[in-house]
Design an enzyme around this catalytic site. Structure first.
Site: not given
Ligand code: CA
Length: 428
Positions: A128, A135, A200, A202, A234, A238, A241, A254, A258, A375
């Site tokens: 990834d 971002h 996420e 992607e 993904d 948080r 993380q 993570k 996925t 975000e």
């Protein structure tokens, strides 16, 4: 404009017109898994096409590869083989195909609603990247307010090795992960269900022909090694993380899941939508020579619109349609797919057919184009309101997230990606 005798493929809203023909792997209640292509609201059984002699004008090795249980063998044959199969399938699906060809082929179509999609390939490796500078800057600000974008960012396509075993196909439920998290004001962490679960948005891209260990892939050849693209979520915890990511990067935040969309859209299908690469600001360094070329600057980007949709349990109970949370574009990526792939192999790392590479969260400069909730809500400080009146800082149990991707251009049929979907299940 090219049309098909499969009527639904000529609908202006379909993701899968004749000029798309993305590849995937499907099964039905009576057929074991096999390669197919999407056409309108149907799936054409490519393996059966090979077995019934419809592909006999093609190289025997390519015909053989079309009978595989996954796309891997077909991928290993390279871009020219892929183009040859796609061109042949287009011939037999065209509106002016010979009647006997059409009669033979009609029997090999399945309704999309009646097939079960499988992972398109046996994925050997998953990497990834972190290719959206918006971002990287937005997330960097949240984690490191004084130092958002690290000095390597404009030189190195940053990436990490992800986990393959938890890659799942669209539609698979996502169990909320548990892990260690430490509140900012707490002395020590606690273990429990993640409270800050996120998606996420992607782009995934699957490797076609690989490279030999020790031999790099020049940027001029990079796209020959890309079999095609899909959408990828993904899923990210948080809170886990934030506590675990230093010094070695993402790990359990993570690798619990996925999700990828099932249809792999080829570079050939995307050809009309190619765009210039990201325009670097004055003062930004140019990429080092191994990551730089005139064709990459001129045509390395893709004008691909990407959307995030959400439906909460309450919205479904209230019979409300899903809400679109954001809309972005792959042109906001600082690095092109070719640069990411070339960089990956630049140390001699051998990429293999079916390896999955992903762009990293695709975010643009606006709040409306943020590719994750971290975000969009500024780590929960500015919750998003759903049509049901509910507020979201992060994902709740019962939330269903799905992504859409499509390319549109005047005078050309829309090329879509289908969906990348998953519902959040409770931790217990
Ligand atoms: Ca990511």
């Amino acid at each position: 404009m090219e049309t098909s005798w499969v009527e639904s493929a000529n609908d202006s809203k379909t993701d899968f017109p004749l000029l798309n023909l993305p590849f995937g792997v499907f099964s039905t209640s009576s057929l074991n898994q096999r390669i197919g292509v999407a056409i309108g609201d149907s799936v054409l059984d490519v393996r059966a096409c090979a077995e019934h002699g419809l592909l006999r004008t093609l190289d025997p090795a390519v015909q053989h590869a079309c009978a595989g249980l996954t796309l891997n063998r077909f991928m290993s044959q390279g871009r020219r083989a892929l183009s040859s199969v796609r061109t042949r399938l287009m011939e037999i699906l065209r509106v002016d195909a010979a009647p006997e060809l059409r009669i033979k082929t009609e029997r090999l179509l399945h309704r999309m609603s009646e097939v079960t999609m499988q992972l398109p390939a046996a994925i050997g490796g998953y990497t990834d990247f972190y290719a959206s500078i918006y971002h990287a800057t937005n997330v960097g600000k949240l984690f490191r307010p004084d130092n958002p974008l690290l000095p390597n960012y404009k030189y190195v396509p940053i990436g990490y090795h992800g986990r393959v075993s938890s890659i799942v196909i669209s539609g698979t439920g996502i169990k909320r992960p548990s892990g260690q998290a430490k509140a900012a004001d707490a002395v020590s962490p606690v273990f429990g269900p993640s409270r800050l679960l996120d998606y996420e948005l992607e782009i995934g891209f699957l490797v076609g022909e690989g490279n030999v260990l020790g031999e790099a892939i020049p940027i001029s050849k990079a796209e020959d090694h890309i079999f095609g693209l899909c959408l990828l979520n993904d899923w990210s915890a948080r809170d886990i993380q934030a506590w675990e990511y230093q010094p070695l990067g993402p790990f359990l935040a993570k690798n619990f899941a996925t999700t990828i969309s099932p249809w792999v859209v080829t570079m050939d299908a995307l050809e009309p939508f190619r765009a210039t690469a990201f325009e670097r600001q004055a003062g930004d360094p140019q990429p080092l020579p191994y990551l730089n070329s005139e064709p990459n600057r001129q045509r390395g980007g893709i004008d691909l619109t990407l959307e995030v949709w959400l439906s909460s349990q309450r919205m479904r109970e209230m019979k409300q349609p899903p809400a679109r949370l954001s809309k972005g574009n792959a042109q906001d990526l600082y690095w092109t797919l070719a640069q990411m792939l070339t960089h990956h192999a630049s140390n001699g790392c051998n990429l293999q057919p079916g390896d999955l590479l992903a762009s990293g969260t695709v975010s643009g400069p606006l709040k409306e184009s943020a590719g994750c909730l971290l975000e969009m809500t500024q780590r929960g400080a500015e919750p998003v309101q759903l049509p049901s009146g509910e507020l979201r800082k992060f994902l709740e149990d019962g939330d269903e997230v799905f992504f859409r991707g499509y390319c549109e251009r005047e005078g050309h049929p829309r090329i879509g990606f289908g969906e990348c979907r998953g519902i959040v299940l409770s931790a217990s």
